[in-house]
Write a protein that holds these residues in place. Structure first.
Motif, PDB file in Angstrom:
ATOM      1  N   GLN A 188      -0.116   6.033 -12.850  1.00 12.33           N
ATOM      2  CA  GLN A 188      -0.111   4.832 -13.694  1.00 12.33           C
ATOM      3  C   GLN A 188       0.678   3.704 -13.041  1.00 12.33           C
ATOM      4  OE1 GLN A 188      -1.630   4.937 -17.061  1.00 12.33           O
ATOM      5  NE2 GLN A 188      -1.605   2.768 -16.533  1.00 12.33           N
ATOM      6  N   GLU A 189       1.789   4.030 -12.401  1.00 12.94           N
ATOM      7  CA  GLU A 189       2.605   3.034 -11.717  1.00 12.94           C
ATOM      8  C   GLU A 189       2.046   2.697 -10.339  1.00 12.94           C
ATOM      9  OE1 GLU A 189       3.639   5.649 -13.243  1.00 12.94           O
ATOM     10  OE2 GLU A 189       5.191   5.104 -14.683  1.00 12.94           O
ATOM     11  N   ALA A 190       1.309   3.603  -9.746  1.00 12.55           N
ATOM     12  CA  ALA A 190       0.760   3.367  -8.407  1.00 12.55           C
ATOM     13  C   ALA A 190      -0.401   2.381  -8.432  1.00 12.55           C
ATOM     14  CB  ALA A 190       0.302   4.698  -7.806  1.00 12.55           C
ATOM     15  N   ALA A 191      -1.256   2.473  -9.462  1.00 13.85           N
ATOM     16  CA  ALA A 191      -2.473   1.660  -9.508  1.00 13.85           C
ATOM     17  C   ALA A 191      -2.227   0.157  -9.381  1.00 13.85           C
ATOM     18  CB  ALA A 191      -3.234   1.976 -10.801  1.00 13.85           C
ATOM     19  N   PRO A 192      -1.225  -0.418 -10.066  1.00 16.28           N
ATOM     20  CA  PRO A 192      -1.041  -1.867  -9.932  1.00 16.28           C
ATOM     21  C   PRO A 192      -0.719  -2.306  -8.513  1.00 16.28           C
ATOM     22  CG  PRO A 192       0.129  -1.043 -11.853  1.00 16.28           C
ATOM     23  CD  PRO A 192      -0.335   0.154 -11.095  1.00 16.28           C
ATOM     24  N   TRP A 193      -0.017  -1.498  -7.753  1.00 11.66           N
ATOM     25  CA  TRP A 193       0.320  -1.874  -6.380  1.00 11.66           C
ATOM     26  C   TRP A 193      -0.915  -1.832  -5.492  1.00 11.66           C
ATOM     27  CZ3 TRP A 193       4.424  -4.475  -5.302  1.00 11.66           C
ATOM     28  CH2 TRP A 193       5.566  -4.336  -6.085  1.00 11.66           C
ATOM     29  N   PHE A 194      -1.751  -0.826  -5.669  1.00 12.90           N
ATOM     30  CA  PHE A 194      -3.007  -0.778  -4.895  1.00 12.90           C
ATOM     31  C   PHE A 194      -3.884  -1.988  -5.227  1.00 12.90           C
ATOM     32  CE2 PHE A 194      -2.355   4.029  -5.057  1.00 12.90           C
ATOM     33  CZ  PHE A 194      -1.811   4.074  -3.781  1.00 12.90           C
ATOM     34  N   LEU A 195      -3.985  -2.302  -6.485  1.00  8.36           N
ATOM     35  CA  LEU A 195      -4.812  -3.437  -6.907  1.00  8.36           C
ATOM     36  C   LEU A 195      -4.262  -4.750  -6.374  1.00  8.36           C
ATOM     37  CD1 LEU A 195      -7.130  -4.602  -8.541  1.00  8.36           C
ATOM     38  CD2 LEU A 195      -5.629  -4.633 -10.536  1.00  8.36           C
ATOM     39  N   ASN A 204       0.832  -1.210   0.000  1.00  8.07           N
ATOM     40  CA  ASN A 204       0.000   0.000   0.000  1.00  8.07           C
ATOM     41  C   ASN A 204       0.866   1.260   0.000  1.00  8.07           C
ATOM     42  OD1 ASN A 204      -2.735   1.339   0.490  1.00  8.07           O
ATOM     43  ND2 ASN A 204      -1.567   2.090   2.253  1.00  8.07           N
ATOM     44  N   LEU A 205       1.920   1.274   0.815  1.00  4.43           N
ATOM     45  CA  LEU A 205       2.779   2.453   0.877  1.00  4.43           C
ATOM     46  C   LEU A 205       3.539   2.645  -0.425  1.00  4.43           C
ATOM     47  CD1 LEU A 205       3.856   4.812   2.491  1.00  4.43           C
ATOM     48  CD2 LEU A 205       5.589   3.276   3.480  1.00  4.43           C
ATOM     49  N   LEU A 206       3.946   1.571  -1.071  1.00  7.42           N
ATOM     50  CA  LEU A 206       4.646   1.699  -2.347  1.00  7.42           C
ATOM     51  C   LEU A 206       3.739   2.357  -3.389  1.00  7.42           C
ATOM     52  CD1 LEU A 206       7.149   1.218  -4.009  1.00  7.42           C
ATOM     53  CD2 LEU A 206       6.402  -1.154  -4.382  1.00  7.42           C
ATOM     54  N   GLY A 207       2.456   1.984  -3.388  1.00  3.39           N
ATOM     55  CA  GLY A 207       1.517   2.651  -4.284  1.00  3.39           C
ATOM     56  C   GLY A 207       1.383   4.127  -3.963  1.00  3.39           C
TER      57      GLY A 207
END
Length: 322
Positions: A250-257, A237-240
C-alpha cells in the motif's frame, strides 16, 4: 320670290320634318354623291393602313389591366429566383437554430464534465473505488483509494495526487536494540565528490542489507532533497521496492506511480510501472494490476521482451487479464 315668302316656305318645311310627315327628301345631285363615296373609300383605305386588323381578323390581346370579375386582385406568380431566395432564407433559419442548439448542448456537456471532475476529486467518492472507473482511467488514477479496496485499515494519502506517504520511523517506541544499531553502523556511507549520489548509495546499501526501515528513511531524505538529481528516478523506484519488500504494498504503490508519471523516459520509469502492477497483485487488485501491465507492454515493448521480460511474464502469470 320675295324674302318674306321664302322664309315662310322654309319654316313650313321644317314643321313638316319635325312632325314626321312623309315629305320626300330633296334629291342630291349625282356628282356630289359620287364624290362622297370616293371620300368614304379613301378613308377606309387609310384606316386599313393606319389600323391593320380593324377588319376583325385579329385577336384581342389576352392581358388586360381591368380588374377580375370577382373583384379580387390576382397576385403575380413567383419566379425561380424568388423561390430560391425563399428556400435559402428557410435554410439559414434552420442553421441558426441548429447552431444555437449545439451551443446549448456544448455548455451542458461542460457543466456535466465539471461536476464529474468535482465528484472524482472529492475524498471518499464512490466512483473512485469502482473497477469500471479504474479500467477507463489513466495510470495516474489506477490506485485511487486502494486502501478501501484492499481491506487495509491503515490510512494512506490518495494516490491520485501522486504524493508518497511519509517515511516510517526506523525505531519502535522502545528504540532499536543494541545489536541492530551495531549492525547498521557496519554499513559504510560513501564519501565522494557527489553528495547526492552518496546519499542514494547509502540507502541502497541499507536496503540490500535488509534494513528496510532505515533504508526508507534514508531514501525518503534523498528524494526530497535532490528531486532533480539524475539518481532521483533510481531513488523513487528503490524506495517503492523497499516498502514492497517490507510487505507494505500500500505504501509502495504511490512511489512507483510517482516515479513513472514524473517522466516516462527516465531510466527507472518502466521498472516502476512494472512494480506498480506487482504491488496491485499483492493487494489482490486484479483490475488495476492488469491496467498497469497493459500500459507497460504498450509503452515499453522492447523492455517487455528484453531486460524486464522475466519479471513481466512472471507478473502476467499471477493474474487473469481479459
Amino acid at each position: 320670290m320675295s324674302n318674306s315668302l321664302r322664309r315662310i316656305v322654309i319654316s313650313g318645311l321644317a314643321i313638316f320634318a319635325v312632325a314626321g310627315t312623309g315629305i320626300p327628301a330633296l334629291a342630291q345631285s349625282t356628282g356630289e354623291e359620287a364624290r362622297l363615296r370616293k371620300l368614304e373609300s379613301e378613308v377606309r383605305a387609310l384606316q386599313r393602313q393606319v389600323f391593320p386588323g380593324g377588319d376583325g381578323r385579329y385577336f384581342e390581346p389576352q392581358i388586360s389591366s381591368a380588374p377580375a370579375a370577382n373583384g379580387a386582385n390576382t397576385a403575380p406568380s413567383t419566379t425561380a429566383v424568388t423561390d430560391i431566395l425563399i428556400r435559402l432564407d428557410a435554410m439559414e433559419a434552420q442553421i441558426a437554430s441548429l447552431t444555437a442548439q449545439t451551443e446549448v448542448n456544448s455548455n451542458a456537456l461542460v457543466q456535466i464534465t465539471n461536476r464529474l471532475v468535482a465528484l472524482e476529486t472529492t475524498p471518499g467518492s464512490a466512483a473512485s473505488g469502482s473497477n469500471a472507473a479504474a479500467s477507463s482511467s489513466a495510470p495516474a488514477n489506477i490506485l485511487a483509494n486502494t486502501a478501501a479496496g484492499s481491506g487495509n485499515s491503515s490510512t494512506v494519502t490518495p494516490v491520485t495526487s501522486a504524493t508518497p506517504v511519509p517515511a516510517q520511523t526506523a525505531t519502535a517506541a522502545s528504540g532499536p536494540s543494541a545489536a541492530r544499531l551495531a549492525a547498521v553502523q557496519q554499513i559504510a556511507k560513501p564519501q565522494t565528490d557527489d553528495a547526492a549520489d552518496d546519499e542514494y548509495s547509502y540507502g541502497f546499501r541499507l536496503w540490500n542489507a535488509g534494513f528496510y526501515p532505515e533504508a526508507q528513511q534514508q531514501l525518503t531524505m534523498f528524494v526530497e532533497q535532490y528531486p532533480n538529481h539524475w539518481r532521483a528516478t533510481y531513488g523513487r523506484n528503490l524506495l517503492g521496492r523497499v516498502y514492497l519488500d517490507d510487505g507494505k504494498a500500500q505504501e509502495a504503490a504511490p512511489w512507483f506511480l510517482k516515479n513513472y508519471s514524473t517522466n516516462k523516459t527516465d531510466a527507472r520509469a518502466p521498472d516502476s510501472l512494472l512494480y506498480l502492477g506487482e504491488a496491485m497483485i499483492a493487494l489482490n487488485d486484479t483490475s488495476r494490476a492488469c491496467i498497469a501491465l497493459a500500459e507497460f507492454a504498450d509503452e515499453y515493448p522492447a523492455l517487455a521482451s528484453g531486460r524486464l521480460s522475466s519479471q513481466y511474464q512472471a507478473n502476467l502469470a499471477k493474474v487473469d487479464c481479459n
